[in-house]
Enzyme design. Sequence first.
Site, PDB file in Angstrom:
ATOM      1  N   ASP A  33       0.832  -1.204   0.000  1.00 43.51           N
ATOM      2  CA  ASP A  33       0.000   0.000   0.000  1.00 43.51           C
ATOM      3  C   ASP A  33       0.871   1.260   0.000  1.00 43.51           C
ATOM      4  OD1 ASP A  33      -2.278   1.484   0.039  1.00 43.51           O
ATOM      5  OD2 ASP A  33      -2.784   1.108   2.132  1.00 43.51           O
ATOM      6  N   GLY A  34       0.360   2.318  -0.600  1.00 44.28           N
ATOM      7  CA  GLY A  34       1.032   3.621  -0.508  1.00 44.28           C
ATOM      8  C   GLY A  34       1.647   4.115  -1.806  1.00 44.28           C
ATOM      9  N   GLY A  36       0.108   5.478  -4.354  1.00 43.32           N
ATOM     10  CA  GLY A  36      -0.513   6.756  -4.711  1.00 43.32           C
ATOM     11  C   GLY A  36       0.080   7.901  -3.903  1.00 43.32           C
ATOM     12  N   HIS A  50       2.713   3.426  -8.922  1.00 50.30           N
ATOM     13  CA  HIS A  50       2.551   1.996  -9.220  1.00 50.30           C
ATOM     14  C   HIS A  50       3.779   1.447  -9.963  1.00 50.30           C
ATOM     15  CE1 HIS A  50      -1.396   2.121  -7.636  1.00 50.30           C
ATOM     16  NE2 HIS A  50      -1.936   2.799  -8.603  1.00 50.30           N
ATOM     17  N   ASN A  81     -10.644  -3.060  -6.442  1.00 45.89           N
ATOM     18  CA  ASN A  81      -9.847  -2.043  -7.145  1.00 45.89           C
ATOM     19  C   ASN A  81     -10.432  -1.634  -8.507  1.00 45.89           C
ATOM     20  OD1 ASN A  81      -6.611  -3.217  -5.883  1.00 45.89           O
ATOM     21  ND2 ASN A  81      -7.922  -1.569  -5.150  1.00 45.89           N
ATOM     22  N   ARG A  84     -11.565   2.074  -9.141  1.00 46.77           N
ATOM     23  CA  ARG A  84     -10.664   3.215  -9.391  1.00 46.77           C
ATOM     24  C   ARG A  84     -10.909   3.789 -10.789  1.00 46.77           C
ATOM     25  NH1 ARG A  84      -5.149   2.383  -6.089  1.00 46.77           N
ATOM     26  NH2 ARG A  84      -6.139   1.615  -4.220  1.00 46.77           N
ATOM     27  N   ARG A 205       1.851  -4.989   6.080  1.00 41.11           N
ATOM     28  CA  ARG A 205       1.168  -3.947   5.299  1.00 41.11           C
ATOM     29  C   ARG A 205       1.976  -2.660   5.374  1.00 41.11           C
ATOM     30  NH1 ARG A 205      -5.106  -2.694   4.275  1.00 41.11           N
ATOM     31  NH2 ARG A 205      -4.805  -0.954   2.855  1.00 41.11           N
ATOM     32  N   GLU A 224       1.240 -13.474  12.323  1.00 43.22           N
ATOM     33  CA  GLU A 224       1.681 -12.248  12.984  1.00 43.22           C
ATOM     34  C   GLU A 224       1.385 -11.096  12.032  1.00 43.22           C
ATOM     35  OE1 GLU A 224       2.725 -12.162  15.986  1.00 43.22           O
ATOM     36  OE2 GLU A 224       3.079 -14.303  16.298  1.00 43.22           O
TER      37      GLU A 224
END
Length: 257
Positions: A33-34, A36, A50, A81, A84, A205, A224
């Site tokens: 994630d992240g 954008g 991306h 997704n 989008r 994540r 975990e």
Amino acid sequence: MFALFSRKKKNKIIDLEFDESLGIPRHIAIIMDGNGRWAQKRKLPRIAGHKEGMNTVKKITKAASKLGVKVLTLYAFSTENWRRPDSEVNFLMKLPVDFFDSFVPDLVKENVQVNVMGYIEDLPKHTKNAVLRAIEQTKDNTGMILNFAFNYGSRAEILTATQKIAKQVVKGELDADAITEETLSDALMTGTFEKDLRDPEILIRSSGEERISNFLLWQIAYSELYFTDELWPDFNEYSLKQAIISYQKRARRFGGV
Ligand code: FPP
């Protein structure tokens, strides 16, 4: 200058602390994630994030394979997704073509096998063909499985598995009382992996969000969870090692004492 120095220093500390003999997770799953936000910070279009994220995938694949990870599952495109903007979806659908065109030779060299979990029949033809070609080109490799979750959603996966099992019951091939956790594990998309490789030991994540977002809901029952503020394009070998160090420090008791 200072940032460069402190990062190097941090990486050195991670290397000093990192000890493979304390155990490497067999299966690592990552919500990447992240992208954008990474692009936004640089005043670039989201797709630039991306593209950089794709380069991170290449680096992390090599790093995980070298560490002896058996399965690396990456959440590349969720069933949600599609909401989008078209231009971003089109770019994300083109990414596997670019990724595999440029990276399959390295995957072969690293003995990495490609697998895709998700509803690939609903992908555009060029995306689906790129994915199927990569699976075929790497099928004889015996090392790490690089498992892309592409057009994947965990609730849909569980529903599909449930329907599969229900059909067996209706046909009289399976007694409803004989359905076990193993029956469901077998029917999920990770059911093609050896039993001890199906469930990730750790779910990572990036980007500071602390959500599961419909990813591997059954498989992460005892995983975990590791959240890092780093944005996916900034994630690197040291970030991965840091996550593994954190995993090694936690005692996993599976509900026991
Ligand atoms: C989430 O970041 C990322 C995605 C939805 C796409 C993940 C794709 C890659 C990492 C590229 C690699 C893919 C392949 C097939 C090699 P976001 O766009 O939601 O970021 P934001 O939350 O900052 O907006």
